[in-house]
Design a protein around this motif. Sequence first.
Motif, PDB file in Angstrom:
ATOM      1  N   GLU A 245       0.871  -1.207  -0.148  1.00  0.00           N
ATOM      2  CA  GLU A 245      -0.082   0.171  -0.086  1.00  0.00           C
ATOM      3  C   GLU A 245       0.789   1.371  -0.023  1.00  0.00           C
ATOM      4  O   GLU A 245       0.351   2.322  -0.224  1.00  0.00           O
ATOM      5  CB  GLU A 245      -0.955  -0.029   1.197  1.00  0.00           C
ATOM      6  N   VAL A 246       2.028   1.026   0.244  1.00  0.00           N
ATOM      7  CA  VAL A 246       2.956   2.343   0.333  1.00  0.00           C
ATOM      8  C   VAL A 246       3.086   3.167  -0.887  1.00  0.00           C
ATOM      9  O   VAL A 246       2.962   4.350  -1.154  1.00  0.00           O
ATOM     10  CB  VAL A 246       4.253   2.043   0.955  1.00  0.00           C
ATOM     11  N   ARG A 247       2.970   2.286  -1.826  1.00  0.00           N
ATOM     12  CA  ARG A 247       3.185   3.121  -3.197  1.00  0.00           C
ATOM     13  C   ARG A 247       1.796   3.189  -3.853  1.00  0.00           C
ATOM     14  O   ARG A 247       1.084   2.143  -3.753  1.00  0.00           O
ATOM     15  CB  ARG A 247       3.897   2.226  -4.387  1.00  0.00           C
TER      16      ARG A 247
ATOM     17  N   ARG B  67      -6.800   4.932   3.031  1.00  0.00           N
ATOM     18  CA  ARG B  67      -5.940   3.871   2.779  1.00  0.00           C
ATOM     19  C   ARG B  67      -4.826   3.654   3.571  1.00  0.00           C
ATOM     20  O   ARG B  67      -4.491   2.826   3.772  1.00  0.00           O
ATOM     21  CB  ARG B  67      -5.272   4.404   1.021  1.00  0.00           C
ATOM     22  N   PHE B  68      -4.483   5.008   4.125  1.00  0.00           N
ATOM     23  CA  PHE B  68      -3.242   4.902   4.817  1.00  0.00           C
ATOM     24  C   PHE B  68      -3.630   5.136   6.555  1.00  0.00           C
ATOM     25  O   PHE B  68      -2.962   4.717   7.410  1.00  0.00           O
ATOM     26  CB  PHE B  68      -2.351   5.884   4.605  1.00  0.00           C
TER      27      PHE B  68
ATOM     28  N   SER C 123       0.317   9.172  -2.710  1.00  0.00           N
ATOM     29  CA  SER C 123       1.010   8.112  -2.042  1.00  0.00           C
ATOM     30  C   SER C 123       1.668   8.749  -0.661  1.00  0.00           C
ATOM     31  O   SER C 123       1.746   9.663  -0.745  1.00  0.00           O
ATOM     32  CB  SER C 123       2.164   7.360  -2.995  1.00  0.00           C
ATOM     33  N   TYR C 124       1.637   7.701   0.012  1.00  0.00           N
ATOM     34  CA  TYR C 124       2.297   7.936   1.527  1.00  0.00           C
ATOM     35  C   TYR C 124       3.727   8.739   1.198  1.00  0.00           C
ATOM     36  O   TYR C 124       3.935   9.668   1.965  1.00  0.00           O
ATOM     37  CB  TYR C 124       2.395   6.740   2.273  1.00  0.00           C
ATOM     38  N   ASP C 125       4.435   8.225   0.263  1.00  0.00           N
ATOM     39  CA  ASP C 125       5.706   8.494   0.039  1.00  0.00           C
ATOM     40  C   ASP C 125       5.808   9.938  -0.430  1.00  0.00           C
ATOM     41  O   ASP C 125       6.866  10.675  -0.772  1.00  0.00           O
ATOM     42  CB  ASP C 125       6.677   7.755  -0.841  1.00  0.00           C
TER      43      ASP C 125
END
Lengths: 174, 288, 814
Positions: free
Chosen positions: A172-174, C12-13, C528-530
Amino acid sequence: MTTNDTREITVTVDGRRETGVVSDRTLLVHWLRDALDKRGPKIGCDTGNCGACTVRWNGTLVKSCMVLAVQVDGDEIETAASLAEEDGTLSRLQQCFADHHALQCGYCTSGMLMTAADLLASGEEITEHSVRRALKGHVCRCTGYHNIVKAIRAAAGQEVPPPHGSEPREAEVR
Amino acid sequence: MLLPPLRYLRPETPEDAVAMLSDVDGSVVLAGGQTLMNMLKLDLAHPDALVDVHRIDALRGIEHDADGTLVVGAATTYAELARSPEVRRSHPAVAEMAAGLVDRQVRNRGTIGGNCCLNDPTSNYPPLMVALDARFRVLGRDGERRLPASEFFRGTLATAVGRGELLTTIEIPPMPQGSGVAHEHLQVGADSWAIARAVVRLDVADGVVADARAVLGAVYGSPLRLPEVERRLIGQRATPDLAEAADALQDVDVQTADDVHCSAAYRREMAEVQLRRAIRAAVERSVQ
Amino acid sequence: MTIEQTRPDTRRFTGKAMPRKEDARLLKAQGEFGDDTPVANLAYMAFVRSPYAHARIVDIDVSAAEKVDGYLGCLLPDEVAELTDPYAELQGPPGDAEVDRCLAAGGKVRFSGEPVVAVAATSREAARDAAAAVVVDYEPLPHVVDTRKAVEPDAPLVHDQVGCNVAFESTFDWGDIDFALENADHVIEVDELHFHRFSSTPLECTAITAEYDAGTDTFTFTGGFATPQLATLNLAGALRHPTNKLRVLSKDIGGSFGIKLNTHIPATAAALLARKLGRPIRWTETRTESHQMGGHGNERWFRNVKMALQSDGTVLGLSYEALDDVGAYTRYEPLGAVIWTQVANACYQLKHLRVHYRSVYTNKCPTHPNRGYSRTQHLWLVERMMDIAAHKLGFDPVEFRMKNYIQPDQYPYTTVNGCVYDSGNLPESLRKALELIDYEEARQLQRAAAGTGKRIGIGIGSTLDSGTNNFGQARLLNPHLPFGGNSEAALVRLGIDGAVYATTGAVAFGQGHETTISQVVADELGVSYDDVHVQRGSDSGLSAQMGLSGSYASQFAVTGIGAMLNATRKLAAEIKQVAAAVLGVKPEEIELADGKARVVGDAEKALPLSDVAGIVHFSPASLPREVAENVGLVGRAVYSAPFDLPDLERKYGNLTLTYATQIHACVVEIDEETGQTTLLRYAMVDDCGTPINPMVIEGQVHGATAHGISAALFEDMAYDENGQLRAGNFYDYHAATAFDLPSFRYANVVSPSPFTPIGAKGMGEGGGAPLQAISAAIQDAVGDSAAVLDSFNPPERVLRLLRGLNAEKVKVIR
């Protein structure tokens, strides 16, 4: 006032030859931090209890707040800055600390990592008890140690429960 | 966290060290530095110079004499003692104490000689050294003196090592057959400062205590040998009931003070508790 | 009161144990803490500190210091008196006559360790030597260290001009406790209970670098400031300098736990020296200094405690007198006198409560808001009384708590003083905690231990972590204080590369703000998280801060995240406006997902956020004028908690927005010969509403648990009769190590808050449940013939308990 003798020392720090002029009374931790900007060794007490300044001196784990800089002349010092891979990738131990949330403010972390690395390299049996015992010379005021112990056991290849709420996540990070 | 101004001196040999300690005013021995450095930071000691002996090979090392006496260089670290198979075999109490001392880092630097020379009431080794009849070799300008433990420890933070002298070696006689040594202590937390400490040695032959040592640490300025307790142990059968010999402690004038961790009264009482436990443990070990 | 909350299906996060963004730099020894930052031409400051608890300063001689190589200059109390104004006091008369400055004020020192002179030199060593060379001649004065003696008529005065040692006094009286005590089936009285002094002792002691730029007449401070704008306000007042010419920065901070809320005091001295000497000045506190002057938690005596109960086990209420020891100066104090009222009911359905409260000066280190500030003390008292009542009246300790807990269907629950507990499920939490310690089996263990020389005790702690406080409560202290409500700010922008950059007004010192912010912002923008980058640390010069910004009172998950969500929504609206213009649709037809702004129902029609950024930053002419003129791709917003000002007459009103709960349970083993306590099992169940990052939450619970256990068994900032701190360093102050603590058993319950943006509640302080659980476990082990009346239980005290300590102090009146 009294004497402020100084002398030149040459020390291999994290693989690099460093030369400096230090006063006789300068503690190793101060020289590493102030002269070399090494941020691994930290100062958390003035009695040798907290372990935040832990480094390796010629391969032996020591607290750099109880060693004079002049004592390590000609020797080799490793700080936590040497633990990651050369390309900056976290070592397995460091990655386990991240995976198991073994750090919060991060102030004690470098010292913890140094001791954990030393323990893992020692070949001693790794158990909950032995890890806690090995960490006796450290103080962490954020984590309650539980996750640090877990991270070190995980780094030793032991099964430990994942952090709370951490079902599949890499995808899920990407 | 900073040290006062001082000079650092690094002698090559014990004789050099003695010369420096004699010639340089206000000089003291720096061995492992695991206590001294902190005393300096906290302004509790004010030497003018440190004579660093930790690299002098002659002061390190573990050997056994022909008669089995353990000969330990004063600058031998706890870690070296703890991992020595020979020490573990011949004098397990010495190795066990080293293995449990303070923490991993400190064990790598701290020395048995430093622990003894400091003679802090909470120090681990002094009472054990008394219980094991250790002898201390002290080098001075005029040669070497050899002192029994009973003469070496002289009170809180005081030993027989005089100005210009250096403890070089500790000799620990071989353990008699059937002897059991136990060390019991009550600590702050799981394993921090000692509130009370007792070391007991029982030399048992044919199930009877032939000789005994009972020593307290932590409560007094120096390790305190308890002759009356020992008298009650000697000649008795080695059973757990021997712990009652600790009753004799009630007649001993206990010099101790309140401190941050507890009252003097509690410490006295705990000394007795630890003594009982040490006697029982020593019985168990001797019988093994 | 309801509010619009984010929809769970868009998360999502959020809610997941995302790996922390802070970790890589900290693991690689690349963090930047207060003493790390290299600064050119840096000089170092050291304090000369008082060895006396109370003394008049007769003379100061710095001539020997001036001869030290590297000496640059010094700062004396008279100079400070001339150049600064005293720090503002929160209390009204007579306590407002207190004069507090960065160096001993009014020619006197008032606690051992108080700074008297500051010296600066070119190296750390030279500063140390120069400080050591200063000779101060003192005339010792009578001192007072025991709060109970400090309120007696003939006690030495800590502040002469105040005229007494009571900085603040008030009676809080809700319900009708007199009626309850007269008519209840049972009344329990306890003469006196004591909550001891301890400190979270953040591992990084305070480090501050003060720089003065003469060209712009600006001071910049870098270091651990937990409330940067309040620090600015305090510094500006003291330095007589405009706030907009004071900048407070932090990077990485090695823990605070509230202790670093008063760093403006040493910072004032550093600022004066920096300006005077024309050099940046750094002060790095030592551990010993930190223990002597860095702030302790509040010590409190509870006297004449009475609890009224019915024979069916229903608790009606209680009354007590509190003597709170604030030390020599009221620095965040006497706010503690009202802060505890956030949790007046504790976890229980109390109907009546009366507390007569006095904040009392003593010749000891000033208190700072230590983790669980002022609530922990009251929560311990209530839980202790519950436990004592259960023992004395023969109620089952579990059933008794279950019955009196606020029940799940009673939320939102209004307390005796008008606070609104938002949500929770205490019975379920207790059930889980008991399961984690295997309660029934532990009871068997307890029975089996009889005659073995060991005792087993089982204890429960029931606590609250009140978060997002209503600063209006300060008016209960002093109606003239201009505080009310609480707010936080945030800034989010889309950078020229299309990545998202977020800045919070809050200050992180280990709680993982960069992580949790990234989670909610990524969800809100569909990136995205990043791709979310959160600025490390804090900067008072940015508009991301409000006056009350900072990290305290367990509030980030509500205020910090709330502001971030609001700011992100503003940015999202701008992104949609741009995308709509480019894609030829209306903004409401645009959704944000997968890093794109796309047309709802037509995923082909989409604009990557990098394109949105590119157009706005580099080609505004491509956009319609009305869009180009209005869009900056920056969202700046505040979150303002929905509060009213309290009713000052009744001392009534909602004082905090959220109430996280923690229920702890433990099993201890006590050595009957030594009184030493060993933890065999330790469990905690937390409920902080909807979790943002469960891993971070669990970590906070662990940390608060360790602090509480260590405080209950090992940590005591006690003073001797000479006014000397007995635990001035880590030799004597035993902060628990890994070897002292057990492995923790953790579980959670989720009761979403109806009042907050995500349903999350602030948490982290914890509420001191271990102090309660361990007191209760020791009580359980020693039985009814003694009473645990102190929060600190070292072996000696436990041994005395085994022999009946305090039995006579607890009375069952009927």
